[in-house]
Scaffold this motif. Structure first.
Motif, short mmCIF file in Angstrom:
data_model
loop_
_atom_site.label_atom_id
_atom_site.label_comp_id
_atom_site.label_asym_id
_atom_site.label_seq_id
_atom_site.Cartn_x
_atom_site.Cartn_y
_atom_site.Cartn_z
N ILE A 1 63.65 23.14 33.21
CA ILE A 1 64.73 23.31 34.18
C ILE A 1 64.61 24.72 34.77
O ILE A 1 64.20 25.64 34.06
CB ILE A 1 66.12 23.06 33.54
CG1 ILE A 1 67.25 23.38 34.52
CG2 ILE A 1 66.30 23.81 32.23
CD1 ILE A 1 68.63 22.92 34.05
N VAL A 2 64.94 24.84 36.06
CA VAL A 2 64.78 26.13 36.74
C VAL A 2 66.10 26.57 37.36
O VAL A 2 66.81 25.75 37.97
CB VAL A 2 63.70 26.03 37.85
CG1 VAL A 2 63.58 27.37 38.61
CG2 VAL A 2 62.35 25.62 37.27
N GLN A 3 66.41 27.84 37.20
CA GLN A 3 67.55 28.43 37.91
C GLN A 3 67.01 29.50 38.86
O GLN A 3 66.33 30.43 38.41
CB GLN A 3 68.52 29.06 36.91
CG GLN A 3 69.69 29.76 37.57
CD GLN A 3 70.45 30.71 36.63
OE1 GLN A 3 70.80 31.82 36.99
NE2 GLN A 3 70.70 30.26 35.40
N ARG B 1 59.63 16.75 38.83
CA ARG B 1 60.82 16.12 38.23
C ARG B 1 61.58 17.04 37.28
O ARG B 1 61.91 16.69 36.14
CB ARG B 1 60.42 14.84 37.48
CG ARG B 1 59.84 13.82 38.39
CD ARG B 1 59.30 12.62 37.64
NE ARG B 1 58.78 11.63 38.58
CZ ARG B 1 59.54 10.80 39.28
NH1 ARG B 1 60.85 10.79 39.15
NH2 ARG B 1 58.99 9.95 40.13
N VAL B 2 61.81 18.23 37.78
CA VAL B 2 62.56 19.22 37.01
C VAL B 2 63.77 19.64 37.85
O VAL B 2 63.61 19.88 39.05
CB VAL B 2 61.63 20.42 36.71
CG1 VAL B 2 62.41 21.65 36.34
CG2 VAL B 2 60.63 20.07 35.62
N PRO B 3 64.96 19.72 37.28
CA PRO B 3 66.11 20.10 38.10
C PRO B 3 66.09 21.57 38.51
O PRO B 3 65.59 22.42 37.78
CB PRO B 3 67.31 19.81 37.20
CG PRO B 3 66.78 19.68 35.83
CD PRO B 3 65.32 19.38 35.91
N LEU B 4 66.66 21.83 39.68
CA LEU B 4 66.81 23.20 40.17
C LEU B 4 68.29 23.53 40.30
O LEU B 4 69.06 22.77 40.90
CB LEU B 4 66.14 23.36 41.54
CG LEU B 4 66.34 24.75 42.18
CD1 LEU B 4 65.54 25.82 41.44
CD2 LEU B 4 65.96 24.73 43.67
N LEU B 5 68.68 24.65 39.73
CA LEU B 5 70.05 25.14 39.87
C LEU B 5 70.00 26.46 40.63
O LEU B 5 69.00 27.16 40.60
CB LEU B 5 70.70 25.37 38.50
CG LEU B 5 70.60 24.25 37.46
CD1 LEU B 5 71.32 24.66 36.18
CD2 LEU B 5 71.16 22.95 38.00
N GLU C 1 70.20 20.33 42.27
CA GLU C 1 70.93 19.61 41.21
C GLU C 1 72.18 20.33 40.71
O GLU C 1 72.97 19.73 39.97
CB GLU C 1 69.99 19.32 40.04
CG GLU C 1 68.96 18.23 40.32
CD GLU C 1 67.97 18.57 41.44
OE1 GLU C 1 67.52 19.73 41.49
OE2 GLU C 1 67.69 17.70 42.28
N GLY C 2 72.34 21.62 41.08
CA GLY C 2 73.58 22.26 40.62
C GLY C 2 73.54 23.77 40.70
O GLY C 2 72.70 24.36 41.39
#
Ligand code: 3NM
Ligand code: MG
Length: 535
Positions: free
Chosen positions: A39-41, A67-71, A85-86
């Protein structure tokens, strides 16, 4: 529906030159994701909004591809603009409820929490996960509110676990601040410890900035971290579970006896290295005692040779007797080397509570690595308990503070020792007329020994030397290995003291070394002469 999120290896980006250097941010993130980031911020405190949105779009493409979420850190507007994603919200950012209204129910909202109170508020407000920190001081974020250490994070996890409401059980957790390849395994291992009465709660991942963003090769750095997170730590006991005596359909006493005799033989036949980082006063005695039990002693305080020595399958003793800044720096190197190799480390926090410098040294050492065994007298272990965040106030009143007299009765000591062992997820030994030893599950009192031991300089330190050898020779059940070492040591002391010609501690020393040797030879040969029965 809310997407499933894997928090195992959480990358927080940094665009500053100090960390990113001349590398390209989007490139680095792509490499990191390839290496195993889950997951990445995107965290950028200084760019203009148009740049933020442009970069976030590029990052989102990369993340979607893998397929990794990005915040997005702080900026709900940017997250809305790029439809990622948030968001991650710090304590000074938009309140979670407000962000939720803007983002809707399906977006991920994470929150920073440094205290139990902040964690509770964030969970009540509907946070999906908590970034708990700051774990260790880190140059990446200099304005951190508080460095809470392993203990602070444990307290928050424990509080979450003790709440009845479902939201507290559902919220995910990552820790942040100073996590890197040298400490990630220990950080995870020690957060796994069931430190309270309610069910244990583990941490879901680690959040990392510099150990990935500043790396020459971010893909390799991420993949190494990922492997370290997945692999069992080298210092974990080599058998899956401690062997319980009842499973072997033996009585407890004979199980310990069998284990002890096997351990004596294992030390004698493998001659494990006992590497001592200790003070000058005890080196000679400790080395002679190591030889007597069949171990192979080395007295080296040079941290730079520890990585070579750690490869020899031995054990390490860190004796805090001379806790100068120089010595501590050497200790830290050796601890890292043995933790990486999986060799047992015994910590002897000599005089831990005596001065502020020693209290600091203890805190420094406990933050430096994982100790398989911590041994000390009552006062030293109480100091360790405090450093480990164990609240002594919750325990029965101390009886008195006279000289060497025990402060707590046996039952209280057993309680303290077992709770500290559970917190640290290791073995803790409190020495005294009756020794108390525990791995957090099993707790024993050992009544062997002789008062002359207390009159010989370095006899306590030399016990550490023996325990390191025993734990190196018997890596399965660490508690049984340590008990075997203690029993060998203390029974030899009894045998020595009972010899006719012993006049006091002076004549006792050579006799003690003789008996350590004779016990070992007796067990190995099965000689009538050297026969001794543990316990
Ligand atoms: N937040 P590194 S500590 C972004 O405590 C951030 O909330 C923190 O960087 C917090 O992995 C931190 O390089 C920086 O130590 C972590
Ligand atoms: Mg913020």
């Amino acid at each position: 529906m809310k997407p499933y999120v894997d928090y195992t290896l959480y990358l927080v980006t940094d665009s500053t030159e100090a960390i990113l250097g001349k590398k390209d941010l989007v490139d680095v993130v792509e490499q990191a994701v390839k290496g195993g980031v889950t997951i990445v911020q995107y965290r950028d405190k200084s760019s203009d909004t148009s740049i933020l949105i442009q970069t976030a779009r590029q990052l989102h493409q990369v993340c979607q591809k893998h397929r990794v979420p990005l915040l997005i850190n702080d900026r709900v507007d940017v997250a809305l603009a790029v439809e990622c994603e948030g968001v991650h919200l710090g304590q000074d950012d938009m309140p979670i409820e407000a962000a939720r209204k803007l983002l809707g129910p399906d977006k991920i909202i994470g929150a920073t929490a440094s205290s139990i109170e902040e964690a509770r508020v964030a969970v009540q407000a509907g946070a999906d996960y908590l970034g708990i920190g700051t774990l260790y001081a880190t140059p990446t974020k200099k304005d951190t509110k508080s460095i809470i250490g392993i203990n602070g994070i444990r307290e928050i996890l424990y509080d979450l676990a003790s709440q009845k409401e479902q939201a507290y059980q559902n919220v995910k957790t990552v820790c942040i601040g100073g996590v890197n390849a040298s400490n990630v395994q220990r950080v995870l291992f020690q957060h796994d410890a069931p430190s309270g009465p309610s069910p244990a709660r583990t941490i879901d991942g680690v959040a990392i900035v510099s150990a990935i963003m500043a790396a020459q090769d971010p893909e390799a750095a991420a993949s190494k971290l990922r492997a370290l997170i997945t692999d069992p730590p080298p210092f974990r006991a080599k058998t899956t579970d401690p062997v319980f005596w009842h499973e072997k359909q033996e009585d407890e006493h004979s199980h310990i006896q069998t284990q002890t005799l096997q351990a004596v033989q294992a030390v004698a036949s493998t001659s494990p290295l006992s590497h001592n980082m200790t003070n000058l006063v005890v080196q000679n005695l400790a080395a002679s005692i190591a030889l007597a039990i069949g171990a192979s002693p080395i007295m080296s305080n040079n941290g730079d040779e520890a990585s070579d020595l750690a490869k020899l399958n031995g054990g390490l003793v860190i004796n805090m007797g001379t806790a100068t800044p120089d010595a501590l720096a050497n200790h830290r190197k050796a601890i890292a080397a043995y933790n990486a190799a999986g060799g047992p480390i015994v910590l002897d926090p000599v005089g831990a509570g005596a001065t502020a410098a020693r209290r600091d040294a203890l805190a420094y050492l406990l933050a430096s690595g994982y100790f398989d065994l911590i041994k000390g007298n009552e006062r030293e272990i109480l100091q360790v308990a405090q450093a480990s965040g164990f609240k002594l106030s919750a325990h029965p009143q101390q009886r008195g503070v006279d000289s060497g007299a025990a402060l707590f009765d046996l039952e209280q000591r057993a309680y303290i020792v077992s709770r500290v062992a559970r917190r640290e997820r290791n073995v803790v030994l409190m020495t005294g007329a009756t020794d108390v030893i525990s791995d957090g599950v099993r707790t024993y009192a050992v009544r062997n020994g002789h008062e002359y031991l207390g009159m010989v300089t370095g006899s306590g330190c030399a016990l550490g030397t023996v325990l390191a050898a025993y734990m190196a020779a018997r890596q399965g059940d660490k508690l049984m290995a340590a008990i075997a070492g203690m029993v060998h040591y203390e029974i030899a002391a009894e045998l020595a003291a009972s010899r006719g010609h012993i006049r006091g501690p002076g004549t006792f020393i050579p006799a003690f070394i003789d008996e350590l040797y004779r016990c070992r030879v007796g067990v190995v040969n099965g000689d009538e002469d050297g026969k001794w029965v543990p316990w």
